[in-house]
Every structure is written in C-alpha cells, then in structure tokens.
Enzyme design. Structure first.
Site, PDB file in Angstrom:
ATOM      1  N   GLY A 121      -6.413 -36.271 -53.914  1.00  0.00           N
ATOM      2  CA  GLY A 121      -6.305 -35.662 -55.233  1.00  0.00           C
ATOM      3  C   GLY A 121      -7.083 -34.344 -55.202  1.00  0.00           C
ATOM      4  N   LYS A 124       0.017 -33.672 -44.114  1.00  0.00           N
ATOM      5  CA  LYS A 124      -0.965 -33.651 -45.198  1.00  0.00           C
ATOM      6  C   LYS A 124      -1.202 -35.112 -45.580  1.00  0.00           C
ATOM      7  CE  LYS A 124      -1.561 -32.103 -49.976  1.00  0.00           C
ATOM      8  NZ  LYS A 124      -0.947 -31.431 -51.124  1.00  0.00           N
ATOM      9  N   TRP A 125      -2.423 -35.578 -45.401  1.00  0.00           N
ATOM     10  CA  TRP A 125      -2.776 -36.998 -45.608  1.00  0.00           C
ATOM     11  C   TRP A 125      -3.517 -37.105 -46.939  1.00  0.00           C
ATOM     12  CZ3 TRP A 125      -3.159 -41.112 -41.601  1.00  0.00           C
ATOM     13  CH2 TRP A 125      -3.815 -42.245 -42.054  1.00  0.00           C
ATOM     14  N   ASP A 126      -2.842 -37.664 -47.925  1.00  0.00           N
ATOM     15  CA  ASP A 126      -3.399 -37.709 -49.280  1.00  0.00           C
ATOM     16  C   ASP A 126      -3.970 -39.091 -49.595  1.00  0.00           C
ATOM     17  OD1 ASP A 126      -4.002 -36.838 -51.830  1.00  0.00           O
ATOM     18  OD2 ASP A 126      -1.951 -36.319 -52.387  1.00  0.00           O
ATOM     19  N   MET A 127      -4.730 -39.204 -50.665  1.00  0.00           N
ATOM     20  CA  MET A 127      -5.331 -40.484 -51.059  1.00  0.00           C
ATOM     21  C   MET A 127      -5.709 -40.345 -52.532  1.00  0.00           C
ATOM     22  SD  MET A 127      -8.174 -42.449 -51.497  1.00  0.00           S
ATOM     23  CE  MET A 127      -9.735 -41.796 -50.969  1.00  0.00           C
ATOM     24  N   ASN A 128      -4.928 -41.001 -53.401  1.00  0.00           N
ATOM     25  CA  ASN A 128      -5.016 -40.652 -54.819  1.00  0.00           C
ATOM     26  C   ASN A 128      -5.636 -41.676 -55.752  1.00  0.00           C
ATOM     27  OD1 ASN A 128      -3.975 -37.924 -55.229  1.00  0.00           O
ATOM     28  ND2 ASN A 128      -2.223 -38.731 -54.130  1.00  0.00           N
ATOM     29  N   ASP A 175      -7.248 -29.873 -56.456  1.00  0.00           N
ATOM     30  CA  ASP A 175      -5.948 -29.723 -57.134  1.00  0.00           C
ATOM     31  C   ASP A 175      -6.002 -28.589 -58.150  1.00  0.00           C
ATOM     32  OD1 ASP A 175      -4.501 -31.545 -55.795  1.00  0.00           O
ATOM     33  OD2 ASP A 175      -4.391 -33.039 -57.393  1.00  0.00           O
ATOM     34  N   ASP A 198       5.914 -31.849 -49.913  1.00  0.00           N
ATOM     35  CA  ASP A 198       4.864 -32.695 -50.485  1.00  0.00           C
ATOM     36  C   ASP A 198       5.464 -34.021 -50.954  1.00  0.00           C
ATOM     37  OD1 ASP A 198       2.461 -33.356 -52.421  1.00  0.00           O
ATOM     38  OD2 ASP A 198       1.806 -31.598 -51.310  1.00  0.00           O
ATOM     39  N   ASP A 199       4.815 -34.648 -51.879  1.00  0.00           N
ATOM     40  CA  ASP A 199       5.171 -35.969 -52.395  1.00  0.00           C
ATOM     41  C   ASP A 199       6.648 -36.014 -52.830  1.00  0.00           C
ATOM     42  OD1 ASP A 199       4.979 -38.446 -53.451  1.00  0.00           O
ATOM     43  OD2 ASP A 199       3.375 -37.988 -54.863  1.00  0.00           O
ATOM     44  N   ARG A 228      -3.013 -44.355 -61.229  1.00  0.00           N
ATOM     45  CA  ARG A 228      -1.804 -43.607 -60.841  1.00  0.00           C
ATOM     46  C   ARG A 228      -0.690 -44.570 -60.399  1.00  0.00           C
ATOM     47  NH1 ARG A 228       0.104 -38.991 -56.652  1.00  0.00           N
ATOM     48  NH2 ARG A 228       0.665 -37.453 -58.164  1.00  0.00           N
TER      49      ARG A 228
HETATM   50  C1  DGJ Z   1      -2.551 -34.968 -55.013  1.00  0.00           C
HETATM   51  C2  DGJ Z   1      -2.684 -33.756 -54.141  1.00  0.00           C
HETATM   52  O1  DGJ Z   1      -3.956 -33.217 -54.239  1.00  0.00           O
HETATM   53  C3  DGJ Z   1      -1.613 -32.747 -54.534  1.00  0.00           C
HETATM   54  O2  DGJ Z   1      -1.761 -31.586 -53.774  1.00  0.00           O
HETATM   55  C4  DGJ Z   1      -0.270 -33.362 -54.321  1.00  0.00           C
HETATM   56  O3  DGJ Z   1      -0.068 -33.617 -52.962  1.00  0.00           O
HETATM   57  C5  DGJ Z   1      -0.160 -34.646 -55.132  1.00  0.00           C
HETATM   58  N1  DGJ Z   1      -1.259 -35.542 -54.855  1.00  0.00           N
HETATM   59  C6  DGJ Z   1       1.140 -35.357 -54.830  1.00  0.00           C
HETATM   60  O4  DGJ Z   1       1.200 -36.596 -55.385  1.00  0.00           O
END
Ligand code: DGJ
Length: 737
Positions: A536, A484-488, A556, A374-375, A451
C-alpha cells in the site's frame, strides 16, 4: 595494571582487563569484561586510536543497588552498570535484552563472559536478510556469553566495516539444557550510554503519509517505537536516531539505528534515574514466544548502528552507502533503473488489451522504458474484493493472455512488468475454495477483514510452494522483466491451527521467515528479474525487503507536495535509487491538489522516476513537457540514482524544500528547490549548496559561473519572482575550466 593487546586490522583486544575496541578511521566502539565477568559497555563515538580504559564505570556507592552475593559490595551493581546485553530478573531493573522462561517458571537470566572469536568478513545469518562484506571489507567479533545456572549460551556478533562508520550487531541464544525453554524476548542489540543530552529522532506516519520526521528531547522514562502489525508498517519505521540537542543536517553527533527486519518490531529507548540511556531494537515481544529445544538456537535479526559527527546528512550517506554496497543483493542494485509507466492510477481495474497497447505505444513515444501492468490482470479481479491467490490471467480482459503485451513491449525495446500480491487471499477466489485453511485465523472465531482480503500463512511450506509455483509459471510464460510485489493489509488473528497451543507465539515470526524463504528462492531462481516491493505504498519500506528487492514504491501518495516530506523522511536512511517516485495526473487522487507538471516532474525525478497516469490523456503541450522531463532525467539519471544525496532545506521546518545530488568526482551536481506556498512581498531565501569542490569553477544552468566555495558559503537566490504556490527550480552545476 599491565595491558597487553592483540590487534587485527579493525578489532583490538586488550587484556587486564579484557577489552574489545572495534575501530576504523571513523568510529570506535569499546566494551569489556567487568567484575564478575559481566560484559560492560564503555564507549561508542568518534574514532580514537587508543583506548586506555578511561570509560570503565566508576565504583560509586549506590543505594538499592544489589550486587552479586559472592562479592557483596555497594559500589558495583548491574542496576547501574552500562551493559552490552542485559539479562532479566536480576539486579538490573532496566529493560532486559533477553527474557527466557524456564521449565521451573523462572524468568531470571544473566549472562557472563566466556570467550571470543574474530573472523574476516561477515558471516550470513541463517534464514534472515543481513548485510554482507568481502573478507577485506569488514571484521566480525563474536563474543560468547554463558548462563551456567540456566544452561544457555548467548553469542553476540559485532561486525565493523572497514570504510564506513558502521557496526552491525545481532544475538543468538542456544539451549544447552535437557529441556525446552521459551525465548520471550531477544533484542538484536542493547546499548547503554552515559550520554544523555540527546534528542530522539524517529520516522512515524500512516498510510499515504509515511516516514514523518519527528524530533523530541529524551527524557527519563521509557519510550517505545514499535509495530505490532506483522509488518514493519506505515506507522513506525524500524529506525531511530539519537542526536545531539543541537545537531543539524551538517553538524553535531548522530547515532542512527535500524533493524533489518520486515515484521513486528520494537525499539525501546530508556533513560534511567541516573540519566543513563539504554536503547534496544528487535522483534516485537508482544505475542512473541519461541520454543528452544535442547541444542537449538534462536537467531535475532541484524541491527545496523551508524555514527556521524557531521550531522544527519552524513549519517544518511553512510546508511545509503551500506545499503547499496552491503545489503541490496540484487544484480540491479548498481544499475540504472528504467523509467516506467504504471497503469494503476490510469485505469485501475478497467482495461483491455487494446487499451493497454495504446498506453504502451504512447508511453514509448514519450521515451518511457518499461510498462507496469498493475492490479487487475488475474482471476476475475474487477474490484478489490476478489481473486487474490488466483494467479491466472483474466481471459475476459486479456483473451490472448499476457504474452502479446509482453512481446509488444519487447518489440519496442521496453520492459514488461506485472503486479502480484502473493501474500494475500480473497474469499472470492478458487484458492479459497480449495484451501480455506491457508488463512491466518483462529478457526471458528471472528476475524478481521481489510480491503476484502485475508493474509495467507506464509509460515507454511505448502503455501510458499504454491506461490513459487504459480509465480514461476507466469514469469516464464509472460516473459517478465520485473515484478511489483504488493501487500495490502496487516496481520490480525495471528494463529496457525497446525501448531500446538504453546507454539502460537511463533506464528508471526515464522511468517516473516517464510516470506524471506520464498523471496530467497524466487530471487535465486530469477536473478534477472528486477523486484520492487510495495505495501500500500511504503508500508514495508525496510532494510529486510531491500535485501531482496532493490527498490520500493515509496507511498501511494503521489501528490508532489506531500511527497516532499515523504521522500525527505525516507532519505534519512534509504538510498534515493530505492525510492519509486511517480508523476501522476492533477487534481491529485490522494489530496485533490493541483500542482504544476514541472514540480511534479522534479519531485518524481528526485527518486526512481515513473509516470502513473494515462499518457493518452495528456494535452499536446504536456506531452512535450513530459518528453523533455524524460530526456532530462535520462541525462542525469546516474547522478541522481547513484550520486551523493544532500538534504538542504527541511519541509518539516520550513515552507521550502531543497536537496541536491553530487557526483563522486564533484564535477557535476543537480540541486532542486521547491517553494511550497507563495507569499506576497516574500522575504528572500538563499540556497546554499554543499558537497562541491571549493576550488572548482562551476557553470550554473549554463548561464553563469561561480566557484564551489562561493556556492557553498554565499549561495544563490533560487527563485526570482513569485510564480504561485508549489513553484520549483532546478540548478545544474557543471565543472568548467
Ligand atoms: C497498492 C499499491 O501501493 C498501489 O500502487 C497499487 O498497486 C494498488 N495497491 C493496487 O491494488
């Protein structure tokens, strides 16, 4: 009046008056051309073989109801007529489906019928994700409307699927004039109905508590369900349903609506003074304006309309079927999804190669099939405040790069996965030093940070090219199997300094089109990579993302009890196989709650199973239990991921939850039961099964047998003694002679 009709398999067109009847064995949708060539809605509901114009809107004298000047009358007015696509600024005072501003400042636009075409199958929508179908699986009716005063054409598309109670709709407007005009709203569909004894069901929530099911009676006035976040968002899923006041999971009529779009969206539900209901869905028109040059078109996203006369379960199953077979384009959509271990809650940003190898090796012993790094693997990412955009491996943590980890996974026959957050940028990054202007911001003005990061402007081709290039490099060099393509964070200060002042209303939608363009190129280039979307957790769990990525990190929140509601709500329209669900350590990181490993395992086994904990920290008895969970899941994976899913008991209404999975041939089923809070002297509760073959005898957990009819009419007592809060039980049903 004589009626003649031409019939293709699914779409019947009658003349005098011109009427379109889309129908299959499950659903009928009817509209027709009214006086003054207005397109009027007639009927949407259970299938009828014939339509004899019974729902033509009656001629009733109404006051304060303007009519076209040419036919001056008091009994025909757009203000009351149920329409297929209402315009603006004329006699209809309800919500418009389209708003356009013309060079003379007018915003009045009203379309009339011109012509139609019918095609087999389903044309794709340029630049947008949409459902697809083979020529023999669906038919598409496109109705052309014209606005002669304003020199516009409007194309309304209706696709009916042969074997599903599903109609998809979209709209495209074209400028035939000599000057540019500005589209300020274009709904994907508008639907008017005289039926008003309805409840509105919606999925709302917040971070880590997504897709709560809320039901309320429809009332006079306007209800808006929307997101202005530049993403579909945690707070309001682009879905709602109008359901009978007495609808249950298994009875009553339900009309489900969902938008295939990942950006800001808006649903409008209006009940007028005559108790007529209008529902519309589309791109959110707040801060939205789109210039249409002469001869250019603007295409709305597609909306899905699902009808059920057997309650919510049947509505959900139709959505699941549609999404699995006609939306998720990945080659993995029908393949068993690997059981993963994700290191996020295990290590957060603190790891090195040795530690990860130990985690991988220990996961492999447990039977896990895939490792998700992950991150934190790139740039100098030791905390959330840096390095987004610098998609270069962090040699301090991983001096030998990613390949040894990937090779190690592959040597164990495990898949190797990396996390990316491509749409974002940290100020502390090389990318920001090089391209501070790539950020979505108003130059020289205050901006909002979340963030510690900003949003990259994916509306710009150079930003997308950079991301495609960087990601391709990593994919090739690290030999990735899955991303895994995230967007926070969500958009703020939505502005693009490269566009003119009058084009700023396009920025948000251009971003989403840019995102889709990047996803299209990436998924085309790497068809063997399985993609998971995430924002997220479930902040962008929508049909647009599912088109490219056949699974989503649901939330999450990994707390098993919170997950009951989240997964229940999500299942209203999204298939079980699309829902990432992980077992994590206790006390839970999000809620602090202690739950039994067995219940955590069962809740996570109700979706796409994974573990998000450090396997090295498990006690020996826990390791053995996890091994058994994984073995059990593998044995039932196909049934769970691709069987028919039924919700049995609702966590929003009771302190219990139950659901079950039934194989297509009804020979196997698994039911799960969760008792949220334990009670002293607890009343007895039954678990009634559904979806079985009534005349089939089943063994239950190999312990006793009963016929399907008994299990579905009488049921069983699911828990025999109080084992404390958060207790659970699983029932495996197998057909026996
Ligand atoms: C948000 C994701 O939902 C989590 O599973 C994890 O990948 C974190 N970001 C990492 O910054």
């Amino acid at each position: 009046m004589t009626q003649t009709s031409t019939k293709s398999e699914l779409i019947e067109v009658s003349s005098n008056p011109l009427t379109f009847h889309l129908h299959n064995s499950q659903v009928s949708y009817v509209f027709g051309v009214e006086d003054e060539n207005v397109l009027a809605h007639h009927y949407y509901g259970n299938s009828v073989d014939h339509y004899s114009n019974l729902r033509r809107y009656p001629r009733l004298m109404r006051h304060f109801a303007p009519s076209p000047e040419e036919i001056e009358t008091r009994d025909f007015s757009l203000s009351t007529l149920p329409q297929e696509f209402p315009g603006a600024g004329g006699a209809d005072y309800r919500e418009p489906g389209i708003v356009v501003e013309f060079p003379n400042g007018s915003r009045t636009v009203n379309f009339t019928y011109d012509s139609y075409t019918i095609t087999d199958g389903k044309p794709q929508l340029a630049g947008l994700p949409a459902t697809f179908a083979q020529k023999d699986e669906a038919q598409t009716l496109t109705v052309k409307l014209v606005e002669n005063d304003a020199h516009l054409e409007l194309y309304l598309s209706y696709t009916i699927f042969r074997d599903l109670p599903v109609i998809t709709r979209s709209a495209r407007v074209k400028n035939l004039g000599q000057q540019p005009v500005q589209v300020q709203r274009l709904a994907s569909f508008s639907l008017d109905s005289p039926d008003n004894e309805l409840n509105l069901l919606q999925l709302n929530g917040r971070y880590a508590q997504e897709r709560n099911v809320t039901v309320e009676p429809l009332n006079t006035g306007i209800k808006i369900l929307d997101s202005k976040r530049g993403a579909s968002g945690h707070t309001q899923n682009p879905f709602c349903a109008l359901i009978d006041r007495h609808a249950t999971e298994f009875s009553g009529e339900a009309f489900g609506f969902c938008l295939i779009y990942s950006g800001s969206h808006k649903s409008i539900i209006q009940m007028d003074g005559y108790n007529q209901v209008r529902i519309q869905m589309g791109i959110n028109d707040q801060n939205f304006e789109w210039w249409l040059e002469p001869q250019k078109s603007f295409q709305s996203p597609e909306a899905v309309l699902v009808h059920s006369d057997q309650g919510l379960n049947s509505m959900s199953q139709s959505f699941h079927d549609l999404f699995l077979n006609h939306l998720m384009k990945s080659k993995y959509s029908h393949q068993a999804r690997p059981i993963l271990l994700n290191n996020w809650e295990a290590t957060y940003f603190n790891f090195d190669e040795k530690q990860l190898q130990d985690i991988i090796s220990s996961s492999h012993d447990l039977g896990i099939e895939m490792f998700v790094l992950d991150d934190g693997w790139f740039g100098e990412r030791d905390a959330p405040d840096s390095s987004l955009g610098d998609w270069v491996v962090d040699r301090k943590k991983l001096p030998n790069g990613l390949k040894p980890l990937s090779d190690y996974c592959h040597s164990l026959d495990m898949k190797f996965v990396l996390w990316f957050e491509p749409e974002m940028i940290s100020v502390k990054s090389k990318l920001y030093e090089d391209h501070p202007d790539w950020v979505l911001e108003i130059p020289g003005q205050r901006r909002s940070i979340d963030r510690s990061q900003f949003v990259l402007n994916l509306g710009r081709a150079e930003v997308r090219d950079y991301l495609l290039d960087r990601m391709s490099y990593i994919i090739d060099h690290a030999d990735l199997d899955y991303i895994k393509w995230d967007m926070n964070r969500n958009m703020t200060e939505v502005y693009d300094a490269k566009l003119s002042a009058s084009e700023q209303g396009e920025v948000s939608h251009r971003y989403i089109l840019g995102l889709y363009n990047l996803l299209e190129r990436l998924t085309d280039k790497y068809p063997d990579i399985l993609f998971e979307s995430c924002s997220g957790g479930g902040g962008r769990y929508d049909a647009g993302m599912l088109y490219y990525m056949p699974q989503t990190w649901t939330s999450d929140n990994t707390d098993a009890i919170a997950r009951l509601k989240i997964q229940y709500g999500t299942s209203l329209l999204y298939p079980v196989v699309s829902m990432g669900a992980h077992v994590s350590a206790v006390p839970n990181e999000q809620t602090g709650r202690m739950t039994p490993l067995r219940t955590r395992g069962l809740v996570a086994s109700s979706g796409n199973l994974g573990y998000e904990l450090n396997p090295l920290n498990l006690l020996e008895n826990e390791r053995q239990e996890v091994k058994l969970q994984i073995k059990w899941y593998k044995a039932h994976r196909h049934l769970i991921q691709f069987g028919k899913f039924y919700r049995l008991q609702n966590p929003f209404e009771t302190m219990r939850t139950a659901w079950m999975f039934v194989s297509d041939d009804k020979k196997a089923a698994v039911a799960m039961y969760f008792n949220i809070f334990s009670e002293a002297s607890s009343p007895l509760h039954m678990l009634i099964f559904v979806g079985l073959d009534p005349s089939q005898k089943y063994s239950i957990n190999g312990e006793y047998t009963a016929y399907g009819s008994e299990l579905m009419q009488i049921g069983i007592y699911p828990l025999t003694q109080n084992d404390g809060d958060f207790d659970s039980a699983v029932f495996e049903l197998k057909a026996v002679e």
